[in-house]
Design a protein around this motif. Structure first.
Motif, PDB file in Angstrom:
ATOM      1  N   LEU A 135       0.812  -1.219   0.000  1.00 18.34           N
ATOM      2  CA  LEU A 135       0.000   0.000   0.000  1.00 18.34           C
ATOM      3  C   LEU A 135       0.843   1.266   0.000  1.00 18.34           C
ATOM      4  O   LEU A 135       0.343   2.344  -0.321  1.00 18.34           O
ATOM      5  CB  LEU A 135      -0.913   0.023   1.234  1.00 18.34           C
ATOM      6  CG  LEU A 135      -1.708  -1.244   1.525  1.00 18.34           C
ATOM      7  CD1 LEU A 135      -2.560  -1.048   2.769  1.00 18.34           C
ATOM      8  CD2 LEU A 135      -2.569  -1.614   0.332  1.00 18.34           C
ATOM      9  N   HIS A 141       2.902   4.565  -5.112  1.00 15.68           N
ATOM     10  CA  HIS A 141       1.987   5.255  -4.209  1.00 15.68           C
ATOM     11  C   HIS A 141       2.585   6.557  -3.692  1.00 15.68           C
ATOM     12  O   HIS A 141       3.806   6.732  -3.631  1.00 15.68           O
ATOM     13  CB  HIS A 141       1.640   4.373  -3.006  1.00 15.68           C
ATOM     14  CG  HIS A 141       0.755   3.220  -3.342  1.00 15.68           C
ATOM     15  ND1 HIS A 141      -0.561   3.366  -3.699  1.00 15.68           N
ATOM     16  CD2 HIS A 141       1.001   1.884  -3.380  1.00 15.68           C
ATOM     17  CE1 HIS A 141      -1.092   2.182  -3.940  1.00 15.68           C
ATOM     18  NE2 HIS A 141      -0.158   1.264  -3.761  1.00 15.68           N
ATOM     19  N   THR A 199      -2.408   8.455  -1.929  1.00 14.74           N
ATOM     20  CA  THR A 199      -3.015   7.262  -2.510  1.00 14.74           C
ATOM     21  C   THR A 199      -2.908   6.066  -1.573  1.00 14.74           C
ATOM     22  O   THR A 199      -3.264   4.954  -1.957  1.00 14.74           O
ATOM     23  CB  THR A 199      -2.368   6.909  -3.862  1.00 14.74           C
ATOM     24  OG1 THR A 199      -0.979   6.623  -3.674  1.00 14.74           O
ATOM     25  CG2 THR A 199      -2.509   8.043  -4.851  1.00 14.74           C
ATOM     26  N   VAL A 200      -2.429   6.259  -0.374  1.00 14.61           N
ATOM     27  CA  VAL A 200      -2.392   5.205   0.642  1.00 14.61           C
ATOM     28  C   VAL A 200      -3.662   5.325   1.466  1.00 14.61           C
ATOM     29  O   VAL A 200      -3.884   6.347   2.111  1.00 14.61           O
ATOM     30  CB  VAL A 200      -1.159   5.344   1.553  1.00 14.61           C
ATOM     31  CG1 VAL A 200      -1.205   4.286   2.649  1.00 14.61           C
ATOM     32  CG2 VAL A 200       0.122   5.225   0.745  1.00 14.61           C
ATOM     33  N   TYR A 201      -4.508   4.302   1.436  1.00  9.98           N
ATOM     34  CA  TYR A 201      -5.733   4.442   2.196  1.00  9.98           C
ATOM     35  C   TYR A 201      -5.448   4.242   3.686  1.00  9.98           C
ATOM     36  O   TYR A 201      -4.474   3.586   4.068  1.00  9.98           O
ATOM     37  CB  TYR A 201      -6.817   3.487   1.691  1.00  9.98           C
ATOM     38  CG  TYR A 201      -6.584   2.007   1.907  1.00  9.98           C
ATOM     39  CD1 TYR A 201      -6.763   1.424   3.154  1.00  9.98           C
ATOM     40  CD2 TYR A 201      -6.232   1.177   0.842  1.00  9.98           C
ATOM     41  CE1 TYR A 201      -6.580   0.066   3.345  1.00  9.98           C
ATOM     42  CE2 TYR A 201      -6.048  -0.182   1.021  1.00  9.98           C
ATOM     43  CZ  TYR A 201      -6.225  -0.732   2.276  1.00  9.98           C
ATOM     44  OH  TYR A 201      -6.038  -2.085   2.454  1.00  9.98           O
ATOM     45  N   PRO A 202      -6.273   4.822   4.545  1.00 14.86           N
ATOM     46  CA  PRO A 202      -6.060   4.686   5.990  1.00 14.86           C
ATOM     47  C   PRO A 202      -6.042   3.217   6.389  1.00 14.86           C
ATOM     48  O   PRO A 202      -6.771   2.395   5.836  1.00 14.86           O
ATOM     49  CB  PRO A 202      -7.270   5.412   6.588  1.00 14.86           C
ATOM     50  CG  PRO A 202      -7.670   6.390   5.530  1.00 14.86           C
ATOM     51  CD  PRO A 202      -7.408   5.688   4.233  1.00 14.86           C
ATOM     52  N   HIS A 203      -5.213   2.909   7.341  1.00 18.08           N
ATOM     53  CA  HIS A 203      -5.037   1.515   7.736  1.00 18.08           C
ATOM     54  C   HIS A 203      -4.839   1.436   9.240  1.00 18.08           C
ATOM     55  O   HIS A 203      -4.638   2.448   9.914  1.00 18.08           O
ATOM     56  CB  HIS A 203      -3.836   0.912   7.007  1.00 18.08           C
ATOM     57  CG  HIS A 203      -2.591   1.733   7.167  1.00 18.08           C
ATOM     58  ND1 HIS A 203      -2.280   2.783   6.328  1.00 18.08           N
ATOM     59  CD2 HIS A 203      -1.594   1.685   8.090  1.00 18.08           C
ATOM     60  CE1 HIS A 203      -1.148   3.343   6.722  1.00 18.08           C
ATOM     61  NE2 HIS A 203      -0.715   2.689   7.783  1.00 18.08           N
ATOM     62  N   THR A 220      -2.016   9.918   9.467  1.00 17.59           N
ATOM     63  CA  THR A 220      -2.032   8.478   9.222  1.00 17.59           C
ATOM     64  C   THR A 220      -1.608   7.739  10.483  1.00 17.59           C
ATOM     65  O   THR A 220      -2.197   6.721  10.857  1.00 17.59           O
ATOM     66  CB  THR A 220      -1.083   8.128   8.065  1.00 17.59           C
ATOM     67  OG1 THR A 220      -1.528   8.767   6.876  1.00 17.59           O
ATOM     68  CG2 THR A 220      -1.040   6.625   7.833  1.00 17.59           C
ATOM     69  N   GLU A 274      -4.342   7.656  13.116  1.00 21.40           N
ATOM     70  CA  GLU A 274      -5.341   6.624  12.816  1.00 21.40           C
ATOM     71  C   GLU A 274      -4.792   5.238  13.132  1.00 21.40           C
ATOM     72  O   GLU A 274      -5.521   4.367  13.627  1.00 21.40           O
ATOM     73  CB  GLU A 274      -5.764   6.711  11.344  1.00 21.40           C
ATOM     74  CG  GLU A 274      -6.693   5.598  10.876  1.00 21.40           C
ATOM     75  CD  GLU A 274      -8.078   5.650  11.510  1.00 21.40           C
ATOM     76  OE1 GLU A 274      -8.881   4.737  11.233  1.00 21.40           O
ATOM     77  OE2 GLU A 274      -8.376   6.592  12.278  1.00 21.40           O
ATOM     78  N   VAL A 289     -12.762   2.643   9.760  1.00 18.61           N
ATOM     79  CA  VAL A 289     -11.876   3.695   9.251  1.00 18.61           C
ATOM     80  C   VAL A 289     -12.438   5.049   9.665  1.00 18.61           C
ATOM     81  O   VAL A 289     -13.593   5.355   9.382  1.00 18.61           O
ATOM     82  CB  VAL A 289     -11.751   3.620   7.716  1.00 18.61           C
ATOM     83  CG1 VAL A 289     -10.952   4.814   7.184  1.00 18.61           C
ATOM     84  CG2 VAL A 289     -11.087   2.315   7.303  1.00 18.61           C
ATOM     85  N   THR A 324     -10.049  10.329   6.477  1.00 20.90           N
ATOM     86  CA  THR A 324     -10.035  10.522   5.031  1.00 20.90           C
ATOM     87  C   THR A 324      -8.809  11.347   4.691  1.00 20.90           C
ATOM     88  O   THR A 324      -8.651  12.471   5.181  1.00 20.90           O
ATOM     89  CB  THR A 324     -11.302  11.246   4.541  1.00 20.90           C
ATOM     90  OG1 THR A 324     -12.451  10.467   4.900  1.00 20.90           O
ATOM     91  CG2 THR A 324     -11.257  11.427   3.034  1.00 20.90           C
ATOM     92  N   GLU A 337      -5.971  13.886  -1.338  1.00 26.10           N
ATOM     93  CA  GLU A 337      -5.167  13.465  -2.472  1.00 26.10           C
ATOM     94  C   GLU A 337      -4.208  14.592  -2.822  1.00 26.10           C
ATOM     95  O   GLU A 337      -4.612  15.739  -2.936  1.00 26.10           O
ATOM     96  CB  GLU A 337      -6.061  13.146  -3.680  1.00 26.10           C
ATOM     97  CG  GLU A 337      -6.929  11.919  -3.460  1.00 26.10           C
ATOM     98  CD  GLU A 337      -7.683  11.553  -4.719  1.00 26.10           C
ATOM     99  OE1 GLU A 337      -7.387  12.143  -5.774  1.00 26.10           O
ATOM    100  OE2 GLU A 337      -8.562  10.683  -4.630  1.00 26.10           O
TER     101      GLU A 337
END
Length: 467
Positions: free
Chosen positions: A351, A357, A361-365, A395, A398, A417, A420, A423
């Motif tokens: 990711l 990336h 473009t890295v979604y929350p994890h 990030t 989260e 999640v 947000t 971008e």
């Protein structure tokens, strides 16, 4: 607690104590480590934060002169704000861009002060293991608590028991070298007195004198390098003879200077434009496709030699801003699942691969991507990204929200999640992060939202470059 020959051993007062009664050890009192402690307290779990430095945000203070390119609104954690509110702490202007020094003094240290004796300073973690089990032993492993071997500022050794470990120690202490193969170039160590791995604070008279009127090589292509180039260009306008030689492993393309006005982190876009202006004005010249193989010394001057045999004209100083890497040495006795390239958790690595990336473009994890074969240990913050450079402070917030929920048994919240990410509109494409950003929003400072030199920056009086 018993003491023998300078060795202190932390012993539970109740011999029948269960692992659940032990604290959760948090390594590092930087932004993500302190946020983890705040979330644990919110969940009714006792944290113990171990900080090697003398104050909160010790690594952040190392780049106190660098302005982040993330605003205050993205640099404070909600659980931490709840802890701070009763103290009279006033929420900071969300649209303002702080320096590293502002972040440490106006947010991190007040938060650590609220945590009180839950934060211990001057404590360096030298090893983490399962009590009585090396990494080979399976029998009874998960029933054993973690034991942390630590060394205090006065040299004493201790053993601390914990039910889980959250490693938020960052990457600031382990700069990547100049050599194109990831190892020090031939002669790099011998020339260490002329080589820096930090964006210079040119307001410091001693630092200014080091670069004024000098020819300086800047190695790197991220926001940290942009910051150094911009500041050396400003110095060149005041001090004759000041010139930067920008060393890039690739050529200059449309993406070299970032997204400019298209960058949704406007301060970072402005930083790239300042670096371009330095080159266009002749204050910096670029050596492209230059992969450093050796450093030759002649008195106080250095000559950089590329793998293809090219030799640059001698320089007086070298600033190496090729990123950071995680220190995994004290985790050798726990079972980590790490990607063989990035040294990031196996599930997270695809990711955050910088070849494809960006931070946008890295979604929350959370806990799922950050878990290891060894249950109960987590790498968070910039350290979780291994060698990838695109970390954002929010990030990390989260990450620890999800992990602490899981540790509290609230698996629904751990899976949810609650973030947000913006971008950026600029990061992406193979090879963009060939020489990763040295700045980071996270622990120990480059990234898409932190200092320039940690894993963010404005064209303001303070140094710039950080998320």
């Amino acid at each position: 607690m018993s003491k023998q020959r300078g060795i202190v051993v932390a012993v539970p007062t109740d011999s029948v104590s269960t692992n659940d009664q032990l604290p959760i050890a948090v390594i590092g009192a930087g932004p993500i480590g302190l946020a983890a402690a705040a979330h644990l307290i919110e969940r009714g779990i006792e944290p113990l934060v171990l900080e090697a430095g003398p104050s909160a945000g010790t690594a952040v203070r190392d780049w106190s002169h660098v302005r982040l390119f993330s605003p205050w609104a993205e640099l404070t954690d909600p659980a931490a704000e709840k802890l701070l509110a009763p103290t009279g702490w006033v929420r900071l202007d969300g649209a303002a861009y702080p320096t590293g020094g502002d972040w440490a003094e106006q947010y991190l240290q007040p938060l650590a002060d609220v945590l009180g004796d839950k934060v211990r300073y001057g404590v360096t973690v030298t090893g983490v293991a399962r009590a009585g089990r090396d990494r080979i032993v399976d029998a009874g492993r998960e029933e054993q608590p973690f034991t942390l071997h630590v060394r205090t500022a006065d040299g004493a050794e201790e053993r601390i028991s914990a039910r889980a470990v959250i490693d938020a120690s960052g990457t600031w202490s382990t700069s990547s070298p100049m050599g194109a193969d990831g190892l020090p170039a031939l002669g790099e160590r011998a020339a260490a007195d002329r080589i820096s791995h930090r964006v210079p604070d040119l307001k410091d008279p001693a630092v200014r004198a080091r670069y004024a009127g000098k020819r300086t090589a800047v190695v790197g292509s991220g926001a940290s390098a942009f910051t150094a180039l911009a500041h050396l260009a400003d110095l060149a306008k005041e001090e004759a003879g000041t010139h930067a030689v920008w060393i890039l492993r690739r050529g200059i393309s449309a993406n070299t200077y970032g997204g400019g006005e298209a960058d949704q982190l406007p301060a970072r876009g402005a930083l790239g434009l300042r670096a371009k202006a330095a080159v266009d004005a002749g204050h910096a010249s670029a050596a492209t496709g230059f992969r450093t193989d050796a450093v030759e010394r002649d008195g106080d001057r250095l000559t950089l030699v590329a793998e293809d045999g090219r030799r640059l004209d001698p320089v007086d100083e070298v600033i190496v801003l090729t990123g950071f890497r995680p220190d995994l040495s004290f985790l050798s006795e726990v079972r980590l699942g790490l990607d063989e390239r990035l040294q990031a958790p196996t599930a997270l690595a695809p990711l955050i691969d910088p070849n494809v990336h960006s931070c946008g473009t890295v979604y929350p994890h959370g806990v799922n991507e950050l878990s290891h074969p060894e249950q109960g240990i987590y790498l968070v913050g910039m350290k979780s990204y291994g060698r990838a450079p695109t970390f954002l402070a929010m990030t990390g917030y989260e990450q620890v929200r999800s992990i602490t929920a899981a540790l509290a048994g609230d698996h629904e919240a751990a899976e949810r999640v609650e973030l947000t990410l913006p971008e950026t509109g600029v990061c992406g494409g193979a090879g963009l992060f060939d020489e990763p950003d040295a700045a980071q929003d996270g622990e120990s400072g480059g990234c898409c939202a932190a200092p320039a030199t940690l894993q963010i920056g404005l064209g303001a009086p303070a140094s710039s470059g950080g998320c």
